[in-house]
Design a protein around this motif. Structure first.
Motif, PDB file in Angstrom:
ATOM      1  N   TYR A 195     -10.631  -4.490  -1.887  1.00 45.21           N
ATOM      2  CA  TYR A 195      -9.440  -4.426  -1.171  1.00 45.21           C
ATOM      3  C   TYR A 195      -8.497  -3.238  -1.335  1.00 45.21           C
ATOM      4  N   SER A 196      -7.797  -2.901  -0.426  1.00 43.51           N
ATOM      5  CA  SER A 196      -6.869  -1.666  -0.590  1.00 43.51           C
ATOM      6  C   SER A 196      -5.548  -2.331  -0.988  1.00 43.51           C
ATOM      7  N   SER A 197      -4.884  -1.968  -1.921  1.00 45.35           N
ATOM      8  CA  SER A 197      -3.525  -2.478  -2.364  1.00 45.35           C
ATOM      9  C   SER A 197      -2.772  -1.259  -3.096  1.00 45.35           C
ATOM     10  N   ASN A 235      -9.754  -4.743  -6.998  1.00 42.54           N
ATOM     11  CA  ASN A 235      -9.382  -3.332  -6.788  1.00 42.54           C
ATOM     12  C   ASN A 235     -10.297  -2.603  -6.196  1.00 42.54           C
ATOM     13  N   SER A 236     -11.478  -2.908  -5.997  1.00 44.06           N
ATOM     14  CA  SER A 236     -12.550  -2.355  -5.295  1.00 44.06           C
ATOM     15  C   SER A 236     -12.766  -2.724  -3.735  1.00 44.06           C
ATOM     16  N   LEU A 260       1.082  -1.157  -0.097  1.00 46.20           N
ATOM     17  CA  LEU A 260      -0.097  -0.208   0.251  1.00 46.20           C
ATOM     18  C   LEU A 260       0.984   1.249   0.086  1.00 46.20           C
ATOM     19  N   ILE A 261       0.581   2.259  -0.876  1.00 47.91           N
ATOM     20  CA  ILE A 261       1.240   3.536  -0.984  1.00 47.91           C
ATOM     21  C   ILE A 261       0.771   4.245   0.216  1.00 47.91           C
TER      22      ILE A 261
END
Lengths: 405, 405
Positions: free
Chosen positions: B403-405, B400-401, B130-131
């Motif tokens: 889970y946060s990555s 991609n919706s 994660l950024i």
């Protein structure tokens, strides 16, 4: 000249309504009929006729290098900046159809000219639907007869025309604005996917009863579309058929100042674009991306469009996740000048990232609603722009994988 | 120099296997451990150590203007074209973390240097995840101790390292190729989304026991990545952390010719990239887009990438619909020179569109399988390129919706 992004310019407008469209201004008739081009039997052919006394017109067209036959035709006839009629069909784009397709468009214009007793060079043609298929010309020509018989200056006729151009749109999209001096601008638009107009979102016809000559109309249209249609970007898909036409009847007898005319034209265009955004394929979020502090306005547009087209940003927003790291990634991969140490990002009013540092936990930004407002601060200059987009949802994938369009 | 697109160059390779990776070449040890950076308790910290006798190294990094702290660090230490070790973590990208994040990277390199009794300037650092979040430095440093204790030259240790860098990847990705003369090249890669390397797909470490100096290694790496990593485009998402490193131990004692070395390096890189494509988020189709007849090779890449990133093309392919009209649209909106009257499109060996005309009903192209081969003929020049991509599926949207990555 007042052209602030995509926000409706309400100053000189006393009335703005979606209940009227191309027949709102004086001097215009319209019709929408079922010609049988669509197998469903839905309305699929529209006619808009300018009864004058003026016949000034202007158009902007797709920048796609693969241009549909009706785009090539309409660009040609618009050189005269004069139009008497526009014929539009859904049910087929007439794109990638070669010389035969161009002849079909020509024959369509000839048919309209014959029925209305005008010249084919006074007739613009627009088509939308599946790329690569020829149009059923017999049905289309019979439809022109039908439409000519149905022409009327009523609100209902305008709505029929707006309905007949729909493809995956779920509802017709119209807007009409009146200036206090007594002239008005009205129009319709269609489009739900393949939406990254540059220039123009699929098909849109705008009418006005103001007295405006062809050159002024052309300049006003370009100033307007650059700030409205060009700033909607659903999926980067500049279509082969994108067309925006504006026709001026002069029937009000009033010649407005250029600034007022652009302001009202922009109000109508921005309202039509807002409706495109709200009806885009699979939309669950209506997203506004504002970039401030870019070196130039062009840089601001570049950053905003890169973010608007980014699937990782779009899917995160579909999931109501304020994942600003994906926004930072998209900003950084844009072709505009960016300094990561000055970058800031706010979502729905909450600053999450500022001057290259995390400012708040992302959970502080509430994305539960339909509207998402992203503000990106580059802190490099005075360039600013707002681009509208939508999220990337299961609905978008479903519509575009399960059906050919 | 033999560098034909992304196809593995098999000529001088006697063995190509996915059972070995960075520890395949002589002179390398590796480890992968669970440092507790990931809450799941999965492997999340990898170490690759070059025991020499040589220590030449080269790296290529993301073109994103928002660069993660480990990218900034590794670019700096690579100026010497010399590396003793690479430390990699998943569970956090350490991007958009400001000066504090850079200090974390520096401290990580210092910790590795201390444990291995080398200089921090000999240690490259890679991070993924994660950024925008700081790394848990206590856990990370303890993990370095753990990894140093686990270092081994075995295949298992190489696989552990390849596993520890995974994020949304479903399996580790390795490749190893041996030249008949007795030297070899091995590597691993991770990446499943935010994939449009330019340069490099997320993280990849390649080792070789060939005798190659730093400058030659750098030139070989750039020649290779330009035709392999740079020609995979899943979602346009050039990441903040993309890094490809190559380390040469010289332990085989053999100095290959430049052409042979690039060929084997390309074989390994192409095989790793093929594995990235096959494991991309939500992939149901592995799509190859070849553009022939462009004015230049750069134009061919531009057209292929525009098609590869087009959501309408990608959703149509997810739906197994050979909707070539959407491909024509994407070709036309690219920034390359295109003439719609010369354009041709073939899907899975069936020419559907040629010289601007429909050639066959699209139902003739069978898209029921996982592999899709699209060939676009521009008929303008000799420029050609192949880009690999995937479809846009419900799985991509879901991953991609949700889970946060």
């Amino acid at each position: 000249m007042t052209t602030p992004g995509t926000a409706p310019v309400t100053a000189p407008v006393t009335t703005l309504t979606r209940d009227r469209g191309v027949t709102g201004p004086k001097g215009f008739k319209a019709a929408g009929v079922a010609a049988g081009i669509k197998e469903s039997g839905a309305l699929d052919l529209a006619l808009v006729v300018n009864e004058g006394p003026g016949q000034a017109a202007a158009g902007v067209f797709t920048t796609n290098q693969v241009k549909a036959a009706p785009v090539l035709w309409s660009q040609q006839v618009l050189r005269e900046r004069r139009l008497n009629a526009v014929v539009l069909n859904s049910g087929g784009a007439n794109a990638c159809t070669g010389q035969e397709g161009f002849q079909d468009t020509h024959a369509t214009a000839e048919k309209v000219a014959e029925v209305l007793d005008i010249g084919a060079i006074e007739v613009a043609v627009c088509s939308t639907g599946l790329i690569g298929e020829r149009l059923p010309m017999d049905r289309l020509k019979a439809g022109v007869d039908l439409a000519a018989g149905a022409l009327a200056a009523t609100d209902e006729a305008g709505l029929d025309a707006a309905t007949a151009v729909m493809t995956t749109d779920t509802h017709p999209k119209q807007s009409w604005a009146r200036h206090p001096d007594g002239w008005s601008v009205g129009g319709f638009v269609k489009g739900a996917g393949m939406l990254a107009p540059n220039m123009a979102t699929m098909l849109s016809v705008i009418t006005t009863d103001a007295v405006v000559d062809g050159d002024a109309l052309d300049a006003a249209l370009r100033a307007t579309t650059a700030k409205t249609y060009d700033r909607l970007d659903v999926d980067g898909g500049t279509s082969t058929n994108d067309t925006v036409l504006v026709l001026a009847s002069g029937a009000s007898g009033i010649a407005p100042g250029a600034e007022d005319f652009v302001a009202v034209l922009t109000a109508v265009a921005a309202d039509l674009v807002k409706q495109l955004q709200g009806d885009a394929e699979g939309v669950t979020k209506e997203i506004s991306i504002t970039v401030n502090g870019a070196l130039t306005e062009a840089d601001a547009v570049t950053v905003a469009k890169t973010v608007a087209e980014d699937n990782l940003v779009k899917t995160a927003l579909f999931g109501s996740d304020p994942n600003w790291g994906r926004i930072a990634m998209a900003v950084g991969r844009s072709q505009a000048t960016v300094d990561q140490h000055r970058l800031g990002i706010a979502i729905n009013g909450v600053t999450l990232f500022t001057d290259g540092h995390r400012a708040a936990d992302r959970s502080g930004a509430d994305l539960s609603g339909r509207d998402v407002d992203i503000v990106i601060e580059l802190n490099l200059g005075d360039g600013a722009a707002t681009v509208l987009t939508t999220d990337l949802s299961h609905g978008y994938v479903e519509e575009n994988s399960a059906y050919s369009s």
